[in-house]
Scaffold this active site. Sequence first.
Site, PDB file in Angstrom:
ATOM      1  N   ARG A  50       0.807  -1.215   0.000  1.00 19.02           N
ATOM      2  CA  ARG A  50       0.000   0.000   0.000  1.00 19.02           C
ATOM      3  C   ARG A  50       0.843   1.269   0.000  1.00 19.02           C
ATOM      4  NH1 ARG A  50      -5.179  -1.315   3.954  1.00 19.02           N
ATOM      5  NH2 ARG A  50      -5.882  -3.175   2.840  1.00 19.02           N
ATOM      6  N   ASP A 161     -15.063   9.190   9.209  1.00 13.30           N
ATOM      7  CA  ASP A 161     -14.003   8.199   9.039  1.00 13.30           C
ATOM      8  C   ASP A 161     -12.664   8.889   9.236  1.00 13.30           C
ATOM      9  OD1 ASP A 161     -14.089   5.182   7.745  1.00 13.30           O
ATOM     10  OD2 ASP A 161     -12.155   6.156   7.465  1.00 13.30           O
TER      11      ASP A 161
END
Length: 292
Positions: A50, A161
Site C-alpha cells: 500500500r 471516518d
Amino acid sequence: MPSLALTSRPIEDDGEDHLSALDFGRIAKLIEGEAGIKLPPGKRLMVEGRLRKRLRVLGLADFASYANFLFKRNGLERELTHLIDAVTTNKTDFFREAEHFDFMVSTMVPLLLKARGERNPLLKIWSAASSTGAEAYTLAMVLDDMVAQRHDFRFAILGTDISTQVLAQGRRAVYPAEMIAPVPPEMQARYVMHARRPGPRREVRMAPELRRYVRFAHLNLMDQTYPFDRDVDIVFLRNVLIYFEKADQEAVVARLLTHIRPGGYLVLGHSESMIGTAHAVRQVAPAVFQKL
C-alpha cells in the site's frame, strides 16, 4: 533417499525492496498511537504494497528513504494523513449485515418516534466508521423509504471516518456498478443513477435526492472528544473495533455513548457483540445496544 527440508526465506532475501523490521515496527507503533489500529508483523507485506504508491508520489527510491523522510526529515506532519489513508482497511458494502437495517425499521425507529412524542421529529443517525459511504447511503435509502410510507419524521445522516480518501469518495457518491448488487431492485430504480454513456468501467452514483440527507466529516475515533451533536438517535459502529485493543474499544464506546440520547441505540458488528456491555446499555438484538 534422504528427505528434503522445506524452509522459507526471510522477506528481505527475495530480492525486493522491503521495510526493515525496525522501520515497520516504528510505523506500526505510530499507526496504533494515532489511529488505534494494530499492525502485527504479518501485515508487513500488506503495508509495503500500500505504501509503494507513496514512494512514487514522493520520488523516494526505497522504503529506507521513506522511513528516513518520516522520522528524521520532519516529513511526518504532512505525510501522516496519507500514511493513515494507505494502511487503513476500508471494507464496506451496501446492506452489509442487513438484519440491522431490518431491526431499525421494525423496532428502533418506531420506538424512538414513540418516545419523542413530537410532530415530525428529526432523527439523527451517525455512521461512525463510514468508509466510502455505502453504510450511510444504505441508511438513507432505508429511512427515505420509511418516510415515504409513514410521513411522520425527518432524518439526517452523518458519516465519519479517519481516511480522507474514503470520505472524498463518499461525498462524490460514485461506486463501481457491481457494488450495488445487494441493493433491492426497487431501491436501485429510485436512488441509483447510471451514466448515459458508460465508460470502460461501469459506475453508478447515488441520486441527489439521497445525497442531500448525508454529510461526511473527518474523525479519528482515538480523539478524546468528538465535535458532533450529543442527541444522536442511532450510531452505527460496525466492524472497526475489532482492530482496536480492549482498552481502546471501551474508551471509544464510552465516548460515543455520550453522543447518544437516552433510549437511543448503538449498533456494532456481529463479531463485536460483547463490546460495550460494561456500559449503561442493554442489549436488545444481536450487536444492538440501547442506552439506558
